[in-house]
Design an enzyme around this catalytic site. Structure first.
Site, PDB file in Angstrom:
ATOM      1  N   VAL A  14      -5.873   9.843  -1.846  1.00 54.66           N
ATOM      2  CA  VAL A  14      -5.174   9.932  -0.338  1.00 54.66           C
ATOM      3  C   VAL A  14      -4.090  11.097  -0.080  1.00 54.66           C
ATOM      4  CG1 VAL A  14      -2.589   8.942  -0.328  1.00 54.66           C
ATOM      5  CG2 VAL A  14      -4.388   8.159  -1.719  1.00 54.66           C
ATOM      6  N   GLU A 129       6.199   3.596   1.272  1.00 51.01           N
ATOM      7  CA  GLU A 129       5.063   2.249   1.826  1.00 51.01           C
ATOM      8  C   GLU A 129       4.065   2.551   1.224  1.00 51.01           C
ATOM      9  OE1 GLU A 129       6.743   0.720   4.920  1.00 51.01           O
ATOM     10  OE2 GLU A 129       5.204  -0.214   4.081  1.00 51.01           O
ATOM     11  N   GLY A 134      -1.445  -0.553   1.150  1.00 44.98           N
ATOM     12  CA  GLY A 134      -1.704   0.221   1.864  1.00 44.98           C
ATOM     13  C   GLY A 134      -1.168   1.049   3.449  1.00 44.98           C
ATOM     14  N   ILE A 136      -0.708  -1.047   5.605  1.00 46.01           N
ATOM     15  CA  ILE A 136       0.187  -2.227   6.264  1.00 46.01           C
ATOM     16  C   ILE A 136       2.153  -2.003   5.932  1.00 46.01           C
ATOM     17  CG2 ILE A 136       1.096  -4.504   6.528  1.00 46.01           C
ATOM     18  CD1 ILE A 136      -1.914  -5.347   5.156  1.00 46.01           C
ATOM     19  N   GLU A 190      -8.698   2.141  -9.266  1.00 46.68           N
ATOM     20  CA  GLU A 190      -8.096   2.162  -9.230  1.00 46.68           C
ATOM     21  C   GLU A 190      -8.778   3.060 -10.495  1.00 46.68           C
ATOM     22  OE1 GLU A 190      -4.256   3.064  -8.616  1.00 46.68           O
ATOM     23  OE2 GLU A 190      -5.503   1.212  -6.927  1.00 46.68           O
ATOM     24  N   ASP A 201      -2.548  -4.727 -11.218  1.00 44.64           N
ATOM     25  CA  ASP A 201      -2.571  -3.435 -10.119  1.00 44.64           C
ATOM     26  C   ASP A 201      -0.930  -4.916  -8.963  1.00 44.64           C
ATOM     27  OD1 ASP A 201      -2.338  -0.488  -8.015  1.00 44.64           O
ATOM     28  OD2 ASP A 201      -3.349  -2.918  -6.661  1.00 44.64           O
ATOM     29  N   LYS A 205       2.562  -4.353  -7.354  1.00 39.77           N
ATOM     30  CA  LYS A 205       3.004  -4.552  -5.747  1.00 39.77           C
ATOM     31  C   LYS A 205       4.062  -5.949  -5.707  1.00 39.77           C
ATOM     32  CE  LYS A 205      -1.277  -2.799  -4.556  1.00 39.77           C
ATOM     33  NZ  LYS A 205      -2.616  -2.000  -4.378  1.00 39.77           N
ATOM     34  N   GLY A 302      -8.003   2.939   0.750  1.00 45.72           N
ATOM     35  CA  GLY A 302      -8.608   3.964   0.900  1.00 45.72           C
ATOM     36  C   GLY A 302      -7.502   5.187   1.923  1.00 45.72           C
TER      37      GLY A 302
HETATM   38  N1  HSE Z   1      -6.819   0.062  -6.062  1.00 45.55           N
HETATM   39  C1  HSE Z   1      -5.691  -0.670  -5.796  1.00 45.55           C
HETATM   40  C2  HSE Z   1      -6.147  -1.867  -4.201  1.00 45.55           C
HETATM   41  C3  HSE Z   1      -5.905   1.151  -3.749  1.00 45.55           C
HETATM   42  O1  HSE Z   1      -7.865  -2.115  -4.841  1.00 45.55           O
HETATM   43  O2  HSE Z   1      -5.813  -2.535  -3.690  1.00 45.55           O
HETATM   44  C4  HSE Z   1      -4.788   0.976  -3.626  1.00 45.55           C
HETATM   45  O3  HSE Z   1      -3.261   0.460  -4.150  1.00 45.55           O
END
Ligand code: HSE
Length: 430
Positions: A14, A129, A134, A136, A190, A201, A205, A302
């Site tokens: 990133v 953000e 990602g 969006i 990850e 994950d 979120k 990505g």
């Molecule tokens: N490992 C996360 C995914 C990356 O697959 O969405 C973005 O947070």
């Protein structure tokens, strides 16, 4: 006007995207927004790897402390992930009068309340953000574009890795293991892919989305979460036959101040919008009281999409610095009327795959237990015959309480005609 100076901590995928974007688009930012952004320093322990970008001599350093203590830096971009040292570095940056951009969903989901208080204390901002979806713009979407709404529901595919794995398993009938390997090769997973696969994950979120949607800090341990480790090809195929696709969904719902937040593999209707979200794409389907249904869709991971989100935050903060105003991100007023409900209190339709002896009367016994627990059946399929041996029986139900479902499955799994643990999926239309 003085340049807004940026320090980046973490020069991985990133970080590289952010540097590329800043190098390419600085002139555009100046022209379009009047924002004079300048990349000042990048810190990473690894000074050797060739990232394929030219950076001026001396810009890449190994000590992140140098960035958070540099008086000339205005915005610190934290892209190292994990809890420590990210937490200490962000706190120090804020104490030193810098605003912070981060993509660190794990840190914000676990320590967000503390960090935002700290930012408020120092009259600085944390923008995040890139932490969800990602590229969006869902955080800005909720915070700004949908600010007029009470959000009733969020159904989200917010982990690219698991969506990619489930898509490959469905399309190519490959095993979970092979699909995971290919997700790693594509760079979606990850550093520790258990975070993706276990649903954690997505839980990080949905904590962030739910906190913004509800105006109440949702705690990570209040999120019920299941992963995709146990998704079996046989259920992917039954789902297809029944008109469903299995997706790892993160769900937020609010009704009469009762909040439900969870992550679990779900069977979604194959004609619905979420079924069409395949590969590493993410989508967030929301319902607001005025906007109605709205869908956000795009690449959830990505280098480039995530960098797009990070740089949008850099520009937002820069404009705030120039105008002399800051906007605290999460409200500091815990909404006390809203309560999180436990998983037992949720209502859903269910898919069951029983493994039971192929013998007269077995189905009626199962139906009896379901009925005794207030679960109404909508359809049943038995595949093939295997007299005297175990066969799969698939049952779809109408809406029922999760606690009733669990009581019923406990009883059924202990019956002597049952030869394997019952497989359960929640089912939704969307
Ligand atoms: N490992 C996360 C995914 C990356 O697959 O969405 C973005 O947070």
């Amino acid at each position: 006007m003085k340049n807004i100076r940026i320090g980046i901590i973490g020069f991985g995928t990133v970080g590289r995207g952010v540097v590329k974007n800043l190098q390419r688009n600085l002139a555009v930012f100046r022209r379009h927004f009047g924002v004079p952004v300048e990349l000042a320093k990048i810190a990473d322990k690894d000074l050797k790897t060739d990232r394929g970008i030219n950076i001026p001599q001396g810009m890449l350093i190994s000590d992140a402390e140098e960035i958070v203590n540099d008086k000339s830096i205005d915005i610190v971009v934290e892209l190292i992930g994990g809890i420590e040292p990210a937490m200490s570095l962000i706190k120090k940056a804020l104490s030193n009068g810098k605003s912070v951009v981060t993509a660190n969903k794990a840190l914000l989901a676990e320590k967000g309340e503390e960090l935002f208080k700290h930012a408020g204390l120092h009259n600085r901002e944390i923008f995040f953000e890139a932490s969800v979806g990602g590229g969006i713009p869902i955080i800005k979407g909720l915070r700004e574009g949908l600010a007029a709404n009470r959000i009733f529901s969020i159904y989200a595919i917010i982990n690219g890795t698991t969506n990619y794995i489930l898509s490959r398993m469905k399309e190519e009938k490959i095993s979970f293991k092979d699909a995971l390997k290919s997700a790693k090769d594509e760079g979606y997973a990850e550093a520790d892919p258990r975070l993706d696969i276990s649903g954690m994950d997505s839980a990080h979120k949905i904590v962030l989305l739910s906190s913004i949607a509800s105006g109440k800090w949702i705690k990570l341990n209040e999120v019920y979460s299941e992963g995709i480790e146990k998704v079996d090809q046989i259920d992917i195929e039954y789902a297809k036959e029944l008109g469903f696709v299995i997706k790892l969904l993160a769900v937020y719902k609010e009704k009469n101040n009762a909040i439900e937040v969870r992550v679990n593999p779900t069977m979604v209707g194959d004609k619905g919008m979420l079924a069409a979200v395949t590969g590493a794409y993410n989508a967030i389907l929301l319902e607001g009281d005025f906007v109605g249904n709205i869908l956000y869709y795009g690449l959830g991971a990505g280098e480039k999409p995530t960098a797009s989100a990070v740089v949008s935050d850099i520009l937002d903060i820069s404009r705030n610095i120039i105008s002399g105003k800051s906007r605290p991100f999460i409200p500091d007023f815990p909404n006390r009327e809203k309560k999180i409900i436990g998983i037992g209190e949720i209502r859903s339709k269910y898919y069951f795959r029983f493994t039971v002896l192929d013998r007269t009367g077995v189905l009626s016994k199962i139906a009896g237990v379901l009925g005794d627990n207030k679960i109404s059946i909508s359809s049943v399929i038995q595949k093939g015959r295997n007299k005297g041996n175990a066969v799969p029986i698939v049952v779809l139900t109408h809406k029922a309480y999760e606690r009733d479902m669990r009581d019923a499955i406990d009883i059924i799994d202990k019956m002597d005609v049952t030869k394997g643990k019952t497989v359960v999926y929640r089912v939704g239309g969307f």
